[in-house]
Design a protein around this motif. Sequence first.
Motif, PDB file in Angstrom:
ATOM      1  N   SER A 260     -12.342  55.348 -15.117  1.00 40.30           N
ATOM      2  CA  SER A 260     -12.100  54.115 -14.159  1.00 40.30           C
ATOM      3  C   SER A 260     -12.359  52.980 -15.219  1.00 40.30           C
ATOM      4  O   SER A 260     -13.690  53.039 -15.529  1.00 40.30           O
ATOM      5  N   THR A 261     -11.665  51.987 -15.204  1.00 41.79           N
ATOM      6  CA  THR A 261     -12.265  50.952 -16.154  1.00 41.79           C
ATOM      7  C   THR A 261     -11.831  49.543 -15.559  1.00 41.79           C
ATOM      8  O   THR A 261     -10.561  49.561 -14.947  1.00 41.79           O
ATOM      9  N   CYS A 262     -12.481  48.438 -15.718  1.00 46.11           N
ATOM     10  CA  CYS A 262     -12.151  47.081 -15.308  1.00 46.11           C
ATOM     11  C   CYS A 262     -11.383  46.563 -16.211  1.00 46.11           C
ATOM     12  O   CYS A 262     -11.141  45.119 -16.059  1.00 46.11           O
ATOM     13  N   SER A 263     -11.133  47.165 -17.450  1.00 44.50           N
ATOM     14  CA  SER A 263     -10.272  46.402 -18.463  1.00 44.50           C
ATOM     15  C   SER A 263      -9.134  45.471 -17.845  1.00 44.50           C
ATOM     16  O   SER A 263      -8.303  46.106 -16.979  1.00 44.50           O
ATOM     17  N   GLN A 264      -8.791  44.297 -18.327  1.00 42.51           N
ATOM     18  CA  GLN A 264      -7.659  43.540 -18.053  1.00 42.51           C
ATOM     19  C   GLN A 264      -6.328  43.718 -18.883  1.00 42.51           C
ATOM     20  O   GLN A 264      -5.252  43.084 -18.650  1.00 42.51           O
ATOM     21  N   CYS A 291      -9.138  55.319 -10.532  1.00 43.40           N
ATOM     22  CA  CYS A 291      -8.915  55.800  -8.902  1.00 43.40           C
ATOM     23  C   CYS A 291     -10.110  55.939  -8.190  1.00 43.40           C
ATOM     24  O   CYS A 291     -10.207  55.755  -6.998  1.00 43.40           O
ATOM     25  N   LEU A 292     -11.386  56.272  -9.025  1.00 43.65           N
ATOM     26  CA  LEU A 292     -12.587  56.323  -8.315  1.00 43.65           C
ATOM     27  C   LEU A 292     -13.431  54.852  -8.727  1.00 43.65           C
ATOM     28  O   LEU A 292     -13.383  54.168  -9.559  1.00 43.65           O
ATOM     29  N   GLU A 323      -8.843  47.398  -5.487  1.00 40.26           N
ATOM     30  CA  GLU A 323      -7.339  46.411  -5.664  1.00 40.26           C
ATOM     31  C   GLU A 323      -7.256  45.674  -7.188  1.00 40.26           C
ATOM     32  O   GLU A 323      -6.300  45.370  -7.394  1.00 40.26           O
ATOM     33  N   ASN A 324      -8.456  45.603  -7.641  1.00 44.29           N
ATOM     34  CA  ASN A 324      -8.355  44.792  -9.087  1.00 44.29           C
ATOM     35  C   ASN A 324      -8.282  45.744 -10.313  1.00 44.29           C
ATOM     36  O   ASN A 324      -7.909  45.416 -11.341  1.00 44.29           O
ATOM     37  N   PHE A 325      -7.887  47.023 -10.002  1.00 43.78           N
ATOM     38  CA  PHE A 325      -7.621  47.850 -10.973  1.00 43.78           C
ATOM     39  C   PHE A 325      -6.302  47.492 -11.767  1.00 43.78           C
ATOM     40  O   PHE A 325      -5.418  47.106 -11.177  1.00 43.78           O
ATOM     41  N   THR A 348      -3.726  57.702  -9.015  1.00 49.86           N
ATOM     42  CA  THR A 348      -4.091  56.341  -9.649  1.00 49.86           C
ATOM     43  C   THR A 348      -4.234  55.486  -8.319  1.00 49.86           C
ATOM     44  O   THR A 348      -3.207  55.728  -7.358  1.00 49.86           O
ATOM     45  N   PHE A 349      -5.197  54.401  -8.184  1.00 51.92           N
ATOM     46  CA  PHE A 349      -5.156  53.399  -7.265  1.00 51.92           C
ATOM     47  C   PHE A 349      -4.428  52.140  -7.949  1.00 51.92           C
ATOM     48  O   PHE A 349      -4.593  51.204  -7.066  1.00 51.92           O
TER      49      PHE A 349
END
Length: 583
Positions: A260-264, A291-292, A323-325, A348-349
């Motif tokens: 899981s990564t918050c990369s944009q 997803c996690l 929801e920011n994934f 995936t979410f």
Amino acid sequence: MNYKGWAKTQWTNGNGQEFYYAEAHSFINPASNSLAKRQITVTHNGGVKPIQMWLSCGNQSVMMTETPQGGVWTWTLDQKCSQSQGGGQISKYLEYLQNYNSEYQGVVQMTLQPYDHQSKSNGNCDQGFRSVLLCFGPQDYGHSSTNIIKASELKPANYQLGDQNFWVGGLAQYFIESNKDYQGNYVLIIDQEIDEMGALSCAVAYSKGNDTYRGAIDLAGKWTVTGTHRINGYKAYEKYNKDWSNEAQRFVCTGLLDISTCSQQNPCIDVCGVTFAYPGHRNESSIKLNCLSRVDWYGDTTKERYKTIKDNLLNGRYKTPNENFQPIHVFDTKMIGGWVDASDGIETFAPNSYFDRNFMHINDDSIKIFTNHIRFNNTTLWQGNAGAAIAPAAYGYVNGPITDSQVNGVFVHRVTHKFDNNRAQDDDMGGLISNRVCFNDDYFHEKNDIYMGSLTINNLYVPSLENIHKSDVNSISRVIVLSAINPGSDTTKGNPTDRLHFYKRPTSKNVLKNAYIQGIKLENVNVNLPYSYDHDKGYSQGMYCVGDYVYGPLNKDFSGNIPYADKDGNNFTVHLYIDKVLY
């Protein structure tokens, strides 16, 4: 990528034929190189010679030609098949790939299906007991990053801080113990066969009593995953649902790839050309990408970083909402050996994610849609009887509304759906498509703005592979089941032969409110309905269901309010809107 494996639990279709052996073989073909002029040759080298040899590619199937000498079958891929040999024309699908994306037209998966002689000692169970996957594509997918992690460098999942209730995946350990830059862009290379449990997982989990708290370590860069070797989950697969000390251990150790990564960046996770073997019994997918929920892991020492993770899990402290994934991209992956139940396709979410040219051999749910604007294109499946080929809304555990998603090209070359005790799976809601929203209370709260709509499923294909005895290795229960049910099913109560016997799950409130199912289209559905079960009662194509025995055929457009009462005498109305269910 080669695979040869026997089933842990045999799959049996509606005709009593067992499917319990699979092979997979890869052939190097440049991504842009068409296969249209190639010839496939199959040679019998020992044992009893098969009666027939079928070849399926995309939405086309042909019965291969046996040479006069016998024991050798050939097929030129631009050859047109006569009606007596199935009437298929594989070149039509290859031409479609060329027009669809000529740069990758050479990435193709096919199924080779021998029909073996009927065994006198085993009924007709031997006729479709084995299938072979043929994969064509480049040997490797390139990458430009110098920030490389070799999978061979990673350790297996393990418990930490001396606490056997606290488990951490191998990829997570790599970052925590080396204090690597979590914001970096990384390429994970599968440089050798990886067979240690949870080695490529960033998952973390803690079990306390009957509860398990879980997530993934916080990462912030783009991830590329590629390589020519397998990620082999056999050690966890073999344990099935036993010998785990707790749920945290099982969850982390069954992870084949968890990131899981918050990369944009778009995509922020890119997985290409990877093979996953023997996904284990996880009650979800062994591959979870964006997803996690992410947890912080700050600290000056390794011990402090592990303690931070443990405290964050126990106190429910997670990073920004799911929801920011950002989107993921999954291309030319293979999941093989998915014989066990409670083991699903890639999850995936992340909205706007894109899947193309993937193969899944899955007993449970294969294509799972958890969020909006998802695209699944050109997916080849071998589908077992524990789940659905396409599972929109995924039991109600979703990331926002399931809207504006498309599934284009689902080629179910093998499927063993059937009726057991007069049920299509244990809740009688089995089908090639089944949304099953019945497990998550939140799904039924209007305030959460969770619903399903504008889902298009185009070009769903199940070949009818009849042998000379008019027996087919494939069998389906229904094409589609749309439901708005809470709670789920219980096969231990009531008459096990009754259909749709639903029980009330323990809950502090009955949360069934509204469910919206809109704009679903089934276009170019090519299944041999006379070979599906219950076709004479109108349920072959579809069924809606909202509660105890409140169900009906879904063979035409339907919308309306459906009243029903639960077992406690409470009255409810489900607002079920189904627009344009087209066949």
